[in-house]
Design a protein around this motif. Structure first.
Motif, PDB file in Angstrom:
ATOM      1  N   ALA A  24     -16.600   8.272  11.380  1.00  0.00           N
ATOM      2  CA  ALA A  24     -15.776   7.509  10.440  1.00  0.00           C
ATOM      3  C   ALA A  24     -14.703   6.715  11.162  1.00  0.00           C
ATOM      4  CB  ALA A  24     -15.142   8.454   9.423  1.00  0.00           C
ATOM      5  N   LEU A  25     -14.086   7.317  12.185  1.00  0.00           N
ATOM      6  CA  LEU A  25     -13.050   6.618  12.952  1.00  0.00           C
ATOM      7  C   LEU A  25     -13.624   5.412  13.682  1.00  0.00           C
ATOM      8  CD1 LEU A  25     -11.136   9.714  14.334  1.00  0.00           C
ATOM      9  CD2 LEU A  25     -10.168   7.953  12.825  1.00  0.00           C
ATOM     10  N   ARG A  26     -14.803   5.555  14.249  1.00  0.00           N
ATOM     11  CA  ARG A  26     -15.440   4.419  14.941  1.00  0.00           C
ATOM     12  C   ARG A  26     -15.721   3.279  13.961  1.00  0.00           C
ATOM     13  NH1 ARG A  26     -18.425   8.544  17.464  1.00  0.00           N
ATOM     14  NH2 ARG A  26     -20.235   8.104  16.134  1.00  0.00           N
ATOM     15  N   LEU A  27     -16.261   3.628  12.809  1.00  0.00           N
ATOM     16  CA  LEU A  27     -16.623   2.607  11.826  1.00  0.00           C
ATOM     17  C   LEU A  27     -15.394   1.890  11.290  1.00  0.00           C
ATOM     18  CD1 LEU A  27     -19.363   4.605   9.908  1.00  0.00           C
ATOM     19  CD2 LEU A  27     -19.727   2.375  10.998  1.00  0.00           C
ATOM     20  N   VAL A  28     -14.358   2.642  10.912  1.00  0.00           N
ATOM     21  CA  VAL A  28     -13.185   2.002  10.315  1.00  0.00           C
ATOM     22  C   VAL A  28     -12.430   1.195  11.362  1.00  0.00           C
ATOM     23  CG1 VAL A  28     -11.443   3.831  10.636  1.00  0.00           C
ATOM     24  CG2 VAL A  28     -11.388   2.379   8.596  1.00  0.00           C
TER      25      VAL A  28
ATOM     26  N   GLY B  36      -5.972   4.586   7.460  1.00  0.00           N
ATOM     27  CA  GLY B  36      -4.996   5.667   7.424  1.00  0.00           C
ATOM     28  C   GLY B  36      -5.562   6.928   6.796  1.00  0.00           C
ATOM     29  N   ARG B  37      -6.332   6.767   5.726  1.00  0.00           N
ATOM     30  CA  ARG B  37      -6.950   7.921   5.070  1.00  0.00           C
ATOM     31  C   ARG B  37      -7.946   8.603   5.995  1.00  0.00           C
ATOM     32  NH1 ARG B  37     -10.049   5.729   0.959  1.00  0.00           N
ATOM     33  NH2 ARG B  37     -10.792   7.834   0.638  1.00  0.00           N
ATOM     34  N   VAL B  38      -8.720   7.805   6.744  1.00  0.00           N
ATOM     35  CA  VAL B  38      -9.690   8.376   7.669  1.00  0.00           C
ATOM     36  C   VAL B  38      -8.966   9.145   8.772  1.00  0.00           C
ATOM     37  CG1 VAL B  38     -11.448   7.824   9.391  1.00  0.00           C
ATOM     38  CG2 VAL B  38     -11.477   6.663   7.187  1.00  0.00           C
TER      39      VAL B  38
ATOM     40  N   GLN C 185      -0.790   9.138  13.637  1.00  0.00           N
ATOM     41  CA  GLN C 185      -1.508   7.856  13.626  1.00  0.00           C
ATOM     42  C   GLN C 185      -1.686   7.359  12.201  1.00  0.00           C
ATOM     43  OE1 GLN C 185      -5.121   7.528  15.920  1.00  0.00           O
ATOM     44  NE2 GLN C 185      -4.325   8.822  17.569  1.00  0.00           N
ATOM     45  N   ALA C 186      -2.022   8.265  11.291  1.00  0.00           N
ATOM     46  CA  ALA C 186      -2.178   7.875   9.886  1.00  0.00           C
ATOM     47  C   ALA C 186      -0.867   7.346   9.328  1.00  0.00           C
ATOM     48  CB  ALA C 186      -2.658   9.065   9.064  1.00  0.00           C
ATOM     49  N   ARG C 187       0.237   7.984   9.674  1.00  0.00           N
ATOM     50  CA  ARG C 187       1.542   7.536   9.205  1.00  0.00           C
ATOM     51  C   ARG C 187       1.824   6.111   9.682  1.00  0.00           C
ATOM     52  NH1 ARG C 187       4.424  11.178  11.514  1.00  0.00           N
ATOM     53  NH2 ARG C 187       4.751  12.610   9.758  1.00  0.00           N
ATOM     54  N   ARG C 188       1.620   5.874  10.977  1.00  0.00           N
ATOM     55  CA  ARG C 188       1.881   4.542  11.526  1.00  0.00           C
ATOM     56  C   ARG C 188       0.979   3.488  10.879  1.00  0.00           C
ATOM     57  NH1 ARG C 188       2.347   7.549  16.399  1.00  0.00           N
ATOM     58  NH2 ARG C 188       0.182   7.111  16.935  1.00  0.00           N
ATOM     59  N   THR C 189      -0.290   3.836  10.725  1.00  0.00           N
ATOM     60  CA  THR C 189      -1.248   2.890  10.144  1.00  0.00           C
ATOM     61  C   THR C 189      -0.851   2.508   8.723  1.00  0.00           C
ATOM     62  OG1 THR C 189      -3.083   3.702  11.500  1.00  0.00           O
ATOM     63  CG2 THR C 189      -3.656   2.554   9.468  1.00  0.00           C
ATOM     64  N   LEU C 190      -0.511   3.487   7.902  1.00  0.00           N
ATOM     65  CA  LEU C 190      -0.165   3.215   6.507  1.00  0.00           C
ATOM     66  C   LEU C 190       1.124   2.412   6.399  1.00  0.00           C
ATOM     67  CD1 LEU C 190      -1.110   6.634   4.874  1.00  0.00           C
ATOM     68  CD2 LEU C 190      -2.314   4.455   4.613  1.00  0.00           C
ATOM     69  N   LEU C 191       2.140   2.761   7.195  1.00  0.00           N
ATOM     70  CA  LEU C 191       3.399   2.005   7.151  1.00  0.00           C
ATOM     71  C   LEU C 191       3.173   0.560   7.567  1.00  0.00           C
ATOM     72  CD1 LEU C 191       5.906   4.635   8.574  1.00  0.00           C
ATOM     73  CD2 LEU C 191       5.935   3.652   6.261  1.00  0.00           C
ATOM     74  N   TYR C 192       2.391   0.374   8.620  1.00  0.00           N
ATOM     75  CA  TYR C 192       2.144  -0.987   9.084  1.00  0.00           C
ATOM     76  C   TYR C 192       1.355  -1.784   8.058  1.00  0.00           C
ATOM     77  CZ  TYR C 192       1.122  -4.858  12.220  1.00  0.00           C
ATOM     78  OH  TYR C 192       1.039  -6.101  12.779  1.00  0.00           O
ATOM     79  N   ALA C 193       0.286  -1.197   7.527  1.00  0.00           N
ATOM     80  CA  ALA C 193      -0.552  -1.914   6.563  1.00  0.00           C
ATOM     81  C   ALA C 193       0.218  -2.242   5.298  1.00  0.00           C
ATOM     82  CB  ALA C 193      -1.797  -1.093   6.234  1.00  0.00           C
TER      83      ALA C 193
ATOM     84  N   ARG D  71       1.055  -0.582  -3.860  1.00  0.00           N
ATOM     85  CA  ARG D  71       2.146   0.180  -3.266  1.00  0.00           C
ATOM     86  C   ARG D  71       2.110   1.645  -3.733  1.00  0.00           C
ATOM     87  NH1 ARG D  71       5.114  -3.109  -0.259  1.00  0.00           N
ATOM     88  NH2 ARG D  71       6.776  -1.598   0.085  1.00  0.00           N
ATOM     89  N   ALA D  72       1.720   1.857  -4.969  1.00  0.00           N
ATOM     90  CA  ALA D  72       1.577   3.245  -5.440  1.00  0.00           C
ATOM     91  C   ALA D  72       0.534   3.984  -4.607  1.00  0.00           C
ATOM     92  CB  ALA D  72       1.203   3.268  -6.916  1.00  0.00           C
ATOM     93  N   LEU D  73      -0.576   3.331  -4.316  1.00  0.00           N
ATOM     94  CA  LEU D  73      -1.620   3.962  -3.523  1.00  0.00           C
ATOM     95  C   LEU D  73      -1.137   4.260  -2.105  1.00  0.00           C
ATOM     96  CD1 LEU D  73      -4.662   1.826  -4.706  1.00  0.00           C
ATOM     97  CD2 LEU D  73      -4.341   4.269  -5.104  1.00  0.00           C
ATOM     98  N   PHE D  74      -0.406   3.308  -1.507  1.00  0.00           N
ATOM     99  CA  PHE D  74       0.116   3.533  -0.162  1.00  0.00           C
ATOM    100  C   PHE D  74       1.108   4.692  -0.141  1.00  0.00           C
ATOM    101  CE2 PHE D  74      -1.493  -0.649   1.224  1.00  0.00           C
ATOM    102  CZ  PHE D  74      -1.905  -0.319   2.511  1.00  0.00           C
ATOM    103  N   TYR D  75       2.037   4.699  -1.099  1.00  0.00           N
ATOM    104  CA  TYR D  75       3.024   5.772  -1.115  1.00  0.00           C
ATOM    105  C   TYR D  75       2.363   7.133  -1.365  1.00  0.00           C
ATOM    106  CZ  TYR D  75       7.094   2.712  -0.817  1.00  0.00           C
ATOM    107  OH  TYR D  75       8.052   1.822  -0.377  1.00  0.00           O
ATOM    108  N   ALA D  76       1.328   7.160  -2.180  1.00  0.00           N
ATOM    109  CA  ALA D  76       0.594   8.411  -2.376  1.00  0.00           C
ATOM    110  C   ALA D  76      -0.055   8.860  -1.070  1.00  0.00           C
ATOM    111  CB  ALA D  76      -0.459   8.234  -3.466  1.00  0.00           C
ATOM    112  N   GLY D  77      -0.584   7.899  -0.315  1.00  0.00           N
ATOM    113  CA  GLY D  77      -1.156   8.229   0.986  1.00  0.00           C
ATOM    114  C   GLY D  77      -0.116   8.775   1.949  1.00  0.00           C
ATOM    115  N   LEU D  78       1.076   8.177   1.941  1.00  0.00           N
ATOM    116  CA  LEU D  78       2.145   8.659   2.808  1.00  0.00           C
ATOM    117  C   LEU D  78       2.638  10.043   2.375  1.00  0.00           C
ATOM    118  CD1 LEU D  78       4.009   5.278   3.247  1.00  0.00           C
ATOM    119  CD2 LEU D  78       3.015   6.642   5.105  1.00  0.00           C
ATOM    120  N   ALA D  79       2.632  10.301   1.063  1.00  0.00           N
ATOM    121  CA  ALA D  79       2.978  11.641   0.591  1.00  0.00           C
ATOM    122  C   ALA D  79       2.002  12.676   1.149  1.00  0.00           C
ATOM    123  CB  ALA D  79       2.977  11.680  -0.938  1.00  0.00           C
ATOM    124  N   ALA D  80       0.720  12.320   1.177  1.00  0.00           N
ATOM    125  CA  ALA D  80      -0.282  13.231   1.735  1.00  0.00           C
ATOM    126  C   ALA D  80      -0.066  13.441   3.228  1.00  0.00           C
ATOM    127  CB  ALA D  80      -1.682  12.683   1.465  1.00  0.00           C
TER     128      ALA D  80
END
Length: 340
Positions: free
Chosen positions: A189-193, A225-227, A236-244, A256-265
């Motif tokens: 999954a990491l290679r593909l994304v 970020g989810r992957v 890495q996920a934190r940095r990716t989500l903040l940047y995106a 933005r709701a989806l991003f913040y939910a991802g950061l909560a996770a």
């Protein structure tokens, strides 16, 4: 829907016109990002019923020599797009794979009848996400075979379509990455994304159809970020989500709701309960402003903790959420990463 102002164009019973149906189909693309799943599914379902009536009327007109044969092709294209959207909402927003399967099958049929291999491939690729998730106890053989066949079929359709399908092939990598996460194949999954993120970074070279507005740089960043989070790469996920999220407008509440939910996770996975709660509150703020897009509200309850909820949510209610920018990355902390 109302009749067109100039009273022109092929009509179906009730005065529905092809141009109007196409316009409503285009309007629903934006509704996907600002409308709660159940409401959007009902709207698009009604729209597809109108499309079927319109298609029947166009076929009748063609059979009687009224010259509506070309109009039938336009209706089939718009209907295929609407059915694809409905299947996507049913699958990813309402989590109803059985109903989604029917919508996606009908989307494939309509796209094939209209001669559009890109839409047909998109509907087929979504079918790869219908199989049980092997990473959480799903069937190991039957579901995996179904998903592999769907992805192989979609790639064959796109390859046959030639260079105009290049952007959709990029998106297909994103679907494969999602499928790999569901099957616990995190390295793949990491290679593909990573590949699709790089490709969309130079997206002008591989344009996508107007209906494929899920393949933006920010949305691919969210998937990446989810992957990374699923693979245990927390910082890495934190940095990716903040940047995106820096590429998402402050008033794009659904995204933005989806991003913040991802950061909560992410913060929850890093053991940072208070920070997780703060991001969940931010997500709730945007949900209240823009609707529960893709049903994210239900996923937030696990991140709202103790007394921090009242304090944070009260303060957030007094001032709108500030947009995150790439500069926010300099302040993140915490390692929490496993090796891939």
């Amino acid at each position: 829907m109302s009749p067109t102002a100039d009273d022109s164009g092929p009509t179906a019973p009730g005065g529905t016109r092809i141009a109007e149906f196409e316009a409503d189909t285009r309007a629903h693309r934006r509704l996907y990002w600002i409308t709660e799943p159940a409401e959007l599914a009902a709207t698009v379902r009604e729209h597809t019923e109108s499309g079927r009536a319109l298609l029947a009327g166009a076929a009748t007109a063609a059979g009687t020599g009224a010259g509506a044969g070309t109009g039938a092709g336009a209706v089939r294209l718009a209907l295929a797009e609407s059915l694809l959207l409905m299947g996507r909402v049913e699958l990813l927003g309402l989590h109803d794979p059985a109903t989604a399967r029917d919508s996606l099958d009908r989307a494939r049929e309509a796209a094939a009848a209209a001669g559009d291999p890109l839409l047909e491939a998109a509907a087929l690729a979504h079918s790869a996400l219908l199989a049980p998730d092997r990473a959480v106890g799903g069937a190991d053989t039957e579901g995996g075979g179904e998903a592999a066949a769907a992805l192989t079929g979609a790639r064959a359709l796109l390859t046959a379509a030639g260079t105009r399908a290049a952007g959709v092939l990029d998106w297909l990598d994103a679907v494969e990455a999602e499928r790999a996460v569901r099957d616990g194949e995190y390295a793949r999954a990491l290679r593909l994304v990573g590949r699709v993120a790089e490709a969309r970074g130079r997206g002008e070279a591989n344009p996508v159809p107007d209906w494929l507005d899920w393949c933006t740089t920010a949305r691919i960043g969210m998937l990446k970020g989810r992957v990374q989070l699923a693979a245990g790469l927390v910082s890495q996920a934190r940095r990716t989500l903040l940047y995106a999220m820096g590429g998402v407008a402050a008033d794009d509440h659904g995204q933005r709701a989806l991003f913040y939910a991802g950061l909560a996770a992410v913060e929850s996975a890093d053991g940072q309960a208070y920070e997780s709660c703060g991001y969940a509150c931010r997500a709730m703020e945007h949900i209240e402003a823009g609707g529960d897009v893709m049903g994210v509200r239900g996923s937030l309850a696990q991140y709202l903790h103790d007394s921090c909820v009242e304090d944070l949510y009260e303060s957030l209610a007094l001032s709108p959420a500030e947009p995150a920018t790439p500069s926010d990355i300099t302040g993140v902390r915490g390692s929490g990463d496993k090796t891939a």
